[in-house]
Design an enzyme around this catalytic site. Structure first.
Site, PDB file in Angstrom:
ATOM      1  N   LYS A  39      -0.954  -7.534 -10.777  1.00 55.20           N
ATOM      2  CA  LYS A  39      -2.286  -8.104 -10.990  1.00 55.20           C
ATOM      3  C   LYS A  39      -3.384  -7.139 -10.533  1.00 55.20           C
ATOM      4  CE  LYS A  39      -5.178 -11.504 -11.856  1.00 55.20           C
ATOM      5  NZ  LYS A  39      -5.466 -11.651 -13.289  1.00 55.20           N
ATOM      6  N   GLY A  95       0.834  -1.197   0.000  1.00 54.27           N
ATOM      7  CA  GLY A  95       0.000   0.000   0.000  1.00 54.27           C
ATOM      8  C   GLY A  95       0.868   1.245   0.000  1.00 54.27           C
ATOM      9  N   GLU A 109     -10.639  -5.553 -25.562  1.00 48.39           N
ATOM     10  CA  GLU A 109     -10.004  -6.537 -24.682  1.00 48.39           C
ATOM     11  C   GLU A 109      -8.880  -7.281 -25.409  1.00 48.39           C
ATOM     12  OE1 GLU A 109      -9.760  -7.200 -21.723  1.00 48.39           O
ATOM     13  OE2 GLU A 109      -9.510  -9.340 -21.361  1.00 48.39           O
TER      14      GLU A 109
HETATM   15  O1  M6R Z   1      -9.027  -6.662 -10.164  1.00 48.26           O
HETATM   16  P1  M6R Z   1      -9.690  -5.785 -11.170  1.00 48.26           P
HETATM   17  O2  M6R Z   1     -10.618  -6.524 -12.054  1.00 48.26           O
HETATM   18  O3  M6R Z   1     -10.331  -4.572 -10.571  1.00 48.26           O
HETATM   19  O4  M6R Z   1      -8.492  -5.250 -12.093  1.00 48.26           O
HETATM   20  C1  M6R Z   1      -8.748  -4.321 -13.102  1.00 48.26           C
HETATM   21  C2  M6R Z   1      -7.559  -4.149 -14.001  1.00 48.26           C
HETATM   22  O5  M6R Z   1      -6.441  -3.720 -13.285  1.00 48.26           O
HETATM   23  C3  M6R Z   1      -7.210  -5.448 -14.738  1.00 48.26           C
HETATM   24  O6  M6R Z   1      -8.284  -5.915 -15.498  1.00 48.26           O
HETATM   25  C4  M6R Z   1      -6.008  -5.219 -15.664  1.00 48.26           C
HETATM   26  O7  M6R Z   1      -6.335  -4.346 -16.706  1.00 48.26           O
HETATM   27  C5  M6R Z   1      -5.490  -6.530 -16.191  1.00 48.26           C
HETATM   28  N1  M6R Z   1      -4.070  -6.439 -16.312  1.00 48.26           N
HETATM   29  C6  M6R Z   1      -6.072  -6.896 -17.511  1.00 48.26           C
HETATM   30  O8  M6R Z   1      -5.477  -8.008 -18.095  1.00 48.26           O
END
Ligand code: M6R
Length: 609
Positions: free
Chosen positions: A604, A101, A482
């Protein structure tokens, strides 16, 4: 974001910490470190780069201890380096701290601490915590942690180890950084995420915002920052341990793509009635309130945003509601118009994306009913929302979202059908036919995965491209977005996703024989237009790679290379059509030798705004 782990118990502490970090490496991988208490001393090791560097260092100079903490980092304050890697120590080297954080007031705290004679080793915000503890620790570690947190502003999960208190670890959480305690027999584990616990225990305690947890071999004691004891129910983890392993696949991403049929099945389970309607009674949202909704506000980030975009088309079309879709990072600044008759929908795999959580706060402050779509039970998003629709995708380790996107899209269909039925806008025949189609989707996605082998030679041929364009229309427009995001993320090739009709308003200027164009061209009411767009791109010498349905000669004529996926209802087709785009991005990245599961600069989940 970063990954944090802790362990106290009879096993080899460093082995448990490294195993946990390996499973959390998706959360950040620019450096890693561990610290353990050994015979009244804190000893540790830290290395820049992937976890393998730390593992190598520890193999050469092993550490032993009775309790320990570990960290895998995604840099926010201070570049990736050995010294900026966690854990961080106080001046005396007796207190070690790990942190996920941001400490917002770290600069002021550092200046004050330096003025009082503390020596800093790193450029991180985290290190202030170690020095603050050094000042406050008088033999009671939990009390010292509580005391210093009064001075610390920000969102964080921290873990503390002290040479003088070898029988305990203290962790604290404020804001969205997740923290889970795993309860064993005579041993206790702490981690940022479930995969780090799966090999050891199924019994978890979810630590919530504003809580401190003291961890010993015998379990955990939770209290609030002001010291009030908290009783927490033990949660049973249902995720399959194999879901967090590669299972023979070269990469997690490849494995997760091949899990899509099962994920769709799981996400649908128990939610389709025998009479071909949708059962979302689990939401617990008051039907009368949903009927009364006059508009929907949707927000999310990254792939989740594209899933929300797909949901927007469905909700508008089936439930006949106006939908405002916003990137979560923009929502709070966009002066959104929300009120009691707004249904706000936040989509997030992790349920801990800071931008999304901030948008939730704004939507709730405006009076909206808040619905979360997330994969993680007990996540900050699930807790902040009035109701949650879970995705049931299981753990997704690859940094690039694949199966979670698919599950989000399935949830979007379920939600749109649910709202439409409640509002009386659903044509019964269409509703029943969509539900019947949904039942087939696991098998359709499975069939779509058959193009895998065909994708490989094409991926090799186009891997040198500098730029690619992805086109789709209507519900397939988010799929084009996407597909382009996935290519960018894992292969580092520039790619743009565009609404096909918009190509002639600008991007067509980019096209020549060096810019492959990927088009989602399956049968639909807008297919005629898509075929014209393909012809336009081809006339500019671009190589056309198309996703098409079987025996569609007209689409095949417009394409240089075609991947055939089974035909289904046009509103559901995006869930099938995305499959070849994922495989294409994967095989290009793999051919280029890119780090598919841990692409550069990414993490991630992004728990900072
Ligand atoms: O955990 P979340 O679904 O909120 O994350 C959102 C984005 O950070 C996530 O989808 C990111 O764009 C990935 N790297 C896509 O592959």
């Amino acid at each position: 974001m970063c990954g944090i782990v802790g362990y106290i118990g009879p096993r080899n502490v460093v082995d448990v910490l490294l195993d946990g970090l390996r499973r959390l490496e998706y959360r950040g991988y620019d450096s890693a470190g561990v610290a353990v208490v050994d015979d009244g001393r804190v000893v540790g090791s830290k290395r820049v780069g992937k976890l393998a560097n730390l593992e190598q260092a520890l193999a050469q100079s092993p550490l032993r201890g009775s309790a320990g903490i570990g960290h895998t980092r995604w840099a926010t304050h201070g570049r990736p380096s050995d010294t900026n890697a966690h854990p961080h120590l106080d001046c005396a080297g007796k207190i070690a701290v790990i942190h996920n954080g941001i400490i917002e007031n770290h600069a002021a705290l550092r200046a004050e601490l330096m003025a009082r004679g503390h020596r800093f080793a790193s450029e991180t915000d985290t290190e202030v915590i170690a020095h603050l503890l050094e000042e406050r620790y008088r033999g009671d570690l939990p009390a010292a942690v509580r005391a210093i947190l009064k001075d610390v502003r920000g969102a964080y999960a921290v873990g503390v180890l002290c040479a003088d208190a070898p029988d305990q670890l203290v962790f604290a959480r404020n804001g969205a950084s997740p923290l889970i305690v795993g309860l064993g027999d005579g041993e206790t584990f702490v981690a940022s995420d479930i995969p780090a616990l799966l090999a050891y225990t199924r019994r978890e305690l979810i630590i919530q915002e504003g809580e401190v947890v003291v961890v010993t071999r015998d379990g955990a004691t939770i209290s609030t920052f002001d010291g009030t004891r908290v009783e927490r129910e033990v949660n049973h983890i249902t995720w399959d341990v194999r879901a967090a392993e590669k299972g023979g696949f070269k990469h997690f991403m490849l494995k997760e793509m091949f899990e899509q049929p099962k994920v769709v099945k799981d996400t649908l389970a128990g939610r389709l009635r025998d009479d071909d309607s949708v059962d979302l009674s689990e939401l617990g949202l008051d039907d009368a309130r949903l009927r009364d909704v006059e508009k929907v506000a949707m927000f999310a980030c990254g792939s989740a945003y594209y899933a929300a975009a797909y949901g927007m088309y469905l909700i508008r079309s089936l439930a006949r509601l106006p939908v405002e879709l916003e990137l979560a990072s923009e929502f709070r600044y966009a002066d959104p118009v929300v009120g009691r008759r707004t249904l706000a929908i936040a989509v997030s795999q992790s349920g801990e994306t800071a931008d999304t959580l901030e948008a939730v706060r704004v939507a709730k402050a405006g009076g909206a009913a808040m619905l979360a779509v997330t994969n993680v039970v007990g996540s900050a998003l699930a807790r902040a929302a009035d109701a949650t629709l879970y995705m049931r995708a299981g753990p997704e380790i690859g940094v690039a979202a694949t199966k979670s996107f698919t599950a989000q899209c399935v949830d979007m269909v379920l939600l749109a059908l649910h709202l439409a039925r409640l509002r009386g806008t659903l044509d019964p025949e269409l509703g029943a036919s969509l539900v019947r189609t949904l039942r087939d989707v696991p098998s359709l996605v499975d069939q779509a995965l058959n193009v895998n082998e065909e994708v490989i030679p094409l991926a090799r041929r186009i891997a040198k491209a500098q730029s690619m364009l992805y086109l789709g229309r209507h519900v397939n427009f988010p799929i084009a977005l996407e597909g382009a995001l996935k290519l960018k993320e894992i292969s580092y090739i520039h790619a743009e996703g565009y609404a096909a009709g918009e190509m002639k308003h600008g991007p067509i200027a980019l096209l020549d024989e060096n810019v492959p164009v990927v088009v989602v061209a399956t049968r639909s009411p807008v297919q005629e237009k898509i075929l014209s767009n393909m012809a336009e791109a081809r006339a500019r010498e671009s190589r056309i790679i198309a996703v098409v349905n079987p025996h569609d000669d007209r689409a095949l004529e417009c394409a240089d290379v075609a991947f055939t996926v089974p035909q289904t209802h046009p509103l559901i087709a995006p869930i099938v059509n995305v499959v070849p785009l994922y495989l294409l991005a994967y095989h290009i990245a793999d051919h280029k030798g890119c780090d598919v599961d841990q692409p550069r600069n990414l993490a991630k989940t992004v728990t900072v705004e």
